[in-house]
Design an enzyme around this catalytic site. Structure first.
Site, PDB file in Angstrom:
ATOM      1  N   ARG A   1       0.840  -1.187   0.000  1.00 27.78           N
ATOM      2  CA  ARG A   1       0.000   0.000   0.000  1.00 27.78           C
ATOM      3  C   ARG A   1       0.880   1.244   0.000  1.00 27.78           C
ATOM      4  NH1 ARG A   1      -3.179  -3.023  -1.476  1.00 27.78           N
ATOM      5  NH2 ARG A   1      -5.259  -3.547  -0.672  1.00 27.78           N
TER       6      ARG A   1
ATOM      7  N   GLU B   1      -4.892   6.578  -5.716  1.00 31.59           N
ATOM      8  CA  GLU B   1      -4.893   5.871  -6.993  1.00 31.59           C
ATOM      9  C   GLU B   1      -6.229   6.036  -7.703  1.00 31.59           C
ATOM     10  OE1 GLU B   1      -1.812   2.333  -5.583  1.00 31.59           O
ATOM     11  OE2 GLU B   1      -3.948   1.886  -5.769  1.00 31.59           O
TER      12      GLU B   1
ATOM     13  N   HIS C   1      -0.072  -0.039 -10.150  1.00 33.92           N
ATOM     14  CA  HIS C   1      -0.757  -1.031  -9.328  1.00 33.92           C
ATOM     15  C   HIS C   1      -1.122  -2.280 -10.144  1.00 33.92           C
ATOM     16  CE1 HIS C   1      -3.254  -1.393  -5.415  1.00 33.92           C
ATOM     17  NE2 HIS C   1      -2.903  -2.593  -5.847  1.00 33.92           N
TER      18      HIS C   1
END
Length: 317
Positions: A234, A263, A284
């Protein structure tokens, strides 16, 4: 049971949905769902599938038909679990589906960095090898993973898979104990010792009040100046300002990030704007191999099937 998937675009369009369609009577797919669209799209459904769409208490109270929320991820912070429990709405998540994908990403990045793959490819592409005086053009050289120490922060399914591969490279694996722990469990090493000794640190711990900004100025100053930090967990585990300062001040050799605290990030995000050559950022995607995504959706289908049979599989409520 009728189901709606509120943010299917978080997955690849090529995935097989047959397992999901077999366990529901009807499945509505929406690429994305804005906050103001949630009620309209969910009100006639008994099951909601959501990756990141927020389902708060106010929203849940307006969905009397809702019986099950399937979070199509491991993190559950987008759903008000307490409210769901009070309303008798079951909530499930999924885990373990991405261990191979994440571990492969970690070592793809490490191998590219230490083997200087891009530099060697460019030397041929740019015609430099063709004009070399010798058969071998060393360029930026290469360095072996063998013998290097890797610190694993978070030793769950993902961290343990990375450790297994690291041992296959004859690396020294240092599994970190929780920060500020009063006792060190067998097979673990004090967090501060791992940070100080590791050539590579790989983050796999969850984001909690205790782990937010875990990697800050004080921790970066403990690390080797030659160390590499890679984060597939994270974004909020790292203090962005302190990370950038550590890179600029040569307290850290390289940071590879697959996650950020916001994000998608804003265009002026401090780390993106820095354009540091010591910083690599991907969007990601460490979790998202085709196989991992398919496994995830199959697990969600299994959760729905279990719920219909009265079993508490992967329940978080």
């Amino acid at each position: 049971m009728r189901a709606v998937f509120l943010d299917y675009q978080t997955f690849s369009p090529s995935l097989d949905l047959s397992t999901l369609k077999q366990v529901v009577d009807k499945l509505d797919l929406h690429a994305t769902t804005a906050p103001e669209q949630v009620l309209q799209r969910s009100e006639n459904n008994e099951i909601i599938l959501s990756n990141k769409v927020v389902l708060d208490s106010k929203t849940l109270k307006k969905l009397p038909h809702l019986k099950l929320i399937c979070i199509t991820a491991t993190g559950i912070n987008n759903v008000d679990i307490g409210a769901a429990r009070e309303l008798g709405i079951a909530v499930t998540n999924v885990s373990g589906y991405a261990k191979n994908s994440v571990a492969q990403y970690v070592f793809a990045q490490l191998l590219a960095y230490y083997s200087q793959v891009e530099d060697h490819n460019n030397n041929t592409r740019d015609g430099k090898w063709q004009t070399s005086d010798t058969f071998c053009m060393h360029g930026k050289g290469s360095d072996e993973l063998t013998g290097k120490s890797i610190g694993i922060i978070g030793y769950g399914v993902l961290g343990s898979k990375v450790a297994t591969i690291a041992r296959a490279f004859d690396m020294q694996v240092l599994v970190a104990e929780r920060p500020n722990a009063l006792t060190i469990r067998k097979g673990r090493v004090a967090f501060e010792q791992v940070v100080a000794q590791a050539d590579i640190i790989s983050l796999h711990c969850p984001q909690t009040a205790e782990t937010e900004n875990l990697f800050n100025e004080a921790v970066f100053k403990m690390m080797k100046s030659s160390a590499l930090l890679i984060n597939t967990a994270r974004g909020a585990l790292i203090n962005n300002y302190d990370l950038l300062a550590a890179l600029n001040n040569n307290h850290l050799a390289c940071a590879i990030l697959d996650v950020l605290e916001q994000e998608p990030p804003p265009k002026d995000h401090i780390l993106l704007a820095a354009q540091s050559t010591k910083l690599k950022i991907t969007a990601h995607i460490a979790w998202a191999s085709q196989q991992a995504q398919q496994a995830l959706l199959n697990l969600v289908a299994g959760n729905i099937s279990a719920f219909k049979q009265g079993r508490r599989t992967n329940r978080v409520d």
